[in-house]
Design a protein around this motif. Structure first.
Motif, short mmCIF file in Angstrom:
data_model
loop_
_atom_site.label_atom_id
_atom_site.label_comp_id
_atom_site.label_asym_id
_atom_site.label_seq_id
_atom_site.Cartn_x
_atom_site.Cartn_y
_atom_site.Cartn_z
N ALA A 13 1.15 -1.40 -0.11
CA ALA A 13 -0.10 0.09 0.20
C ALA A 13 0.77 1.34 -0.06
N GLY A 14 2.37 0.77 0.12
CA GLY A 14 3.10 2.10 -0.10
C GLY A 14 3.46 2.59 1.24
N ILE A 142 -4.80 2.21 3.17
CA ILE A 142 -5.01 1.53 1.55
C ILE A 142 -5.00 2.15 0.04
N ALA A 143 -5.37 1.31 -0.22
CA ALA A 143 -4.98 1.05 -2.20
C ALA A 143 -5.57 0.07 -2.56
N GLU A 147 -4.03 -2.01 -7.99
CA GLU A 147 -3.69 -0.63 -7.62
C GLU A 147 -1.50 -1.02 -7.50
N ARG A 148 -2.52 -1.65 -5.87
CA ARG A 148 -0.94 -1.95 -5.15
C ARG A 148 -0.23 -2.94 -5.89
N ALA A 149 -0.94 -3.83 -6.51
CA ALA A 149 -0.17 -4.99 -7.49
C ALA A 149 0.56 -3.92 -8.22
N ILE A 194 -6.63 6.68 11.23
CA ILE A 194 -7.84 7.38 10.09
C ILE A 194 -6.69 7.22 8.70
N LEU A 195 -7.97 6.83 8.17
CA LEU A 195 -7.73 5.77 7.01
C LEU A 195 -7.60 6.66 5.86
N ILE A 196 -5.70 6.83 5.16
CA ILE A 196 -5.75 6.91 3.63
C ILE A 196 -5.97 5.59 2.35
N ASP A 197 -6.65 6.40 1.28
CA ASP A 197 -6.37 5.61 0.42
C ASP A 197 -6.00 6.59 -0.19
#
Ligand code: DC
Length: 225
Positions: A13-14, A142-143, A147-149, A194-197
């Motif tokens: 997810a970076g 998350i992502a 995108e993650r792959a 805190i969620l960061i997409d």
């Protein structure tokens, strides 16, 4: 003042890319906990131990000595494993090792020790929920799986690691499943995270978002050690 930042989230997810930059900008220590599970996995594979055999993997616990150096170099019993632990043959086995409670307890002790008395940004799967439950700031990054792959595949290609996009996506899905379904300290967001997409965000945007959150939290005070 001392600050602790936890970044959790699924595979690729970076988190580490972002955490390294935030650490440099704030001049605080970055702790890559995934590298520790990877180094343990590498040790087992080097010694012909089946990573799906929990008893055999746990039996060598006293023989595995892992160090994370300040310059992001990872040592396992003195061997520099920084590069090799990113290879797909290690990635595909690491979630088994990370599901064994005894191994987690030993590595979590090390992680807490490394975070004692200093400002840190630590990334993993259970940092906000288990390793540093009192962290000042908890991010859940998350992502989408596609995108993650794609990001991990591009990274691998740049490093000259042999793989296909399909095999990377399969590995990411498999690790997500094992990491979030294990009994002990599974991957899940802490209630106060805190969620960061990041699916449609650049690295710079994610870094700035986190630094803004830190600045709001500490209201302009220095967060260096
Ligand atoms: O972040 P990473 O891909 O380098 O992590 C490798 C594996 O280790 C991942 O599949 C899950 C596991 N892990 C974990 O269970 N807990 C952590 N704190 C960090 C990683």
């Amino acid at each position: 003042m001392k600050v602790s930042i936890a970044i959790d989230g699924p595979a690729a997810a970076g988190k580490s890319t972002v955490a390294k930059i935030v650490a440099k900008r704030l001049n605080i220590t970055y702790i890559d906990t995934g590298a520790m599970y990877r180094a343990y996995t590498w040790y087992c594979l080097e010694n012909g131990i089946n990573c799906q055999d929990e008893a055999a993997c746990v039996a060598v616990i006293d023989k595995v000595h892992i160090e994370l150096l300040e310059n992001e170099v990872v040592l396992c019993n003195g061997t520099d494993v920084t590069e090799v632990i990113r290879e797909p043959y290690v990635s595909s086995q690491v979630s088994y090792i990370a599901s064994y409670k005894d191994i987690r307890l030993a590595l979590v002790d090390l992680q807490r020790e490394m975070a004692r008395n200093k400002s840190v940004i630590m990334d993993g799967r259970d940092i906000g929920t288990y390793v540093l439950p009192d962290a000042d700031i908890k991010i859940y990054q998350i992502a989408s799986v596609e995108e993650r792959a794609t990001r991990r595949y591009d990274e691998n290609v740049q490093k000259g690691i042999d793989c296909t996009l399909e095999s990377v996506e399969e590995d990411v899905r498999k690790r997500d499943y094992i990491d979030s379904h294990r009994d002990f300290a599974p991957l899940k967001p802490a209630p106060d995270s805190i969620l960061i997409d990041t699916s449609f965000m650049s690295v710079e945007e994610v870094v700035n978002t986190i630094i803004d959150i830190v600045n709001k939290k500490v209201k302009g005070e220095s967060v260096n050690e």
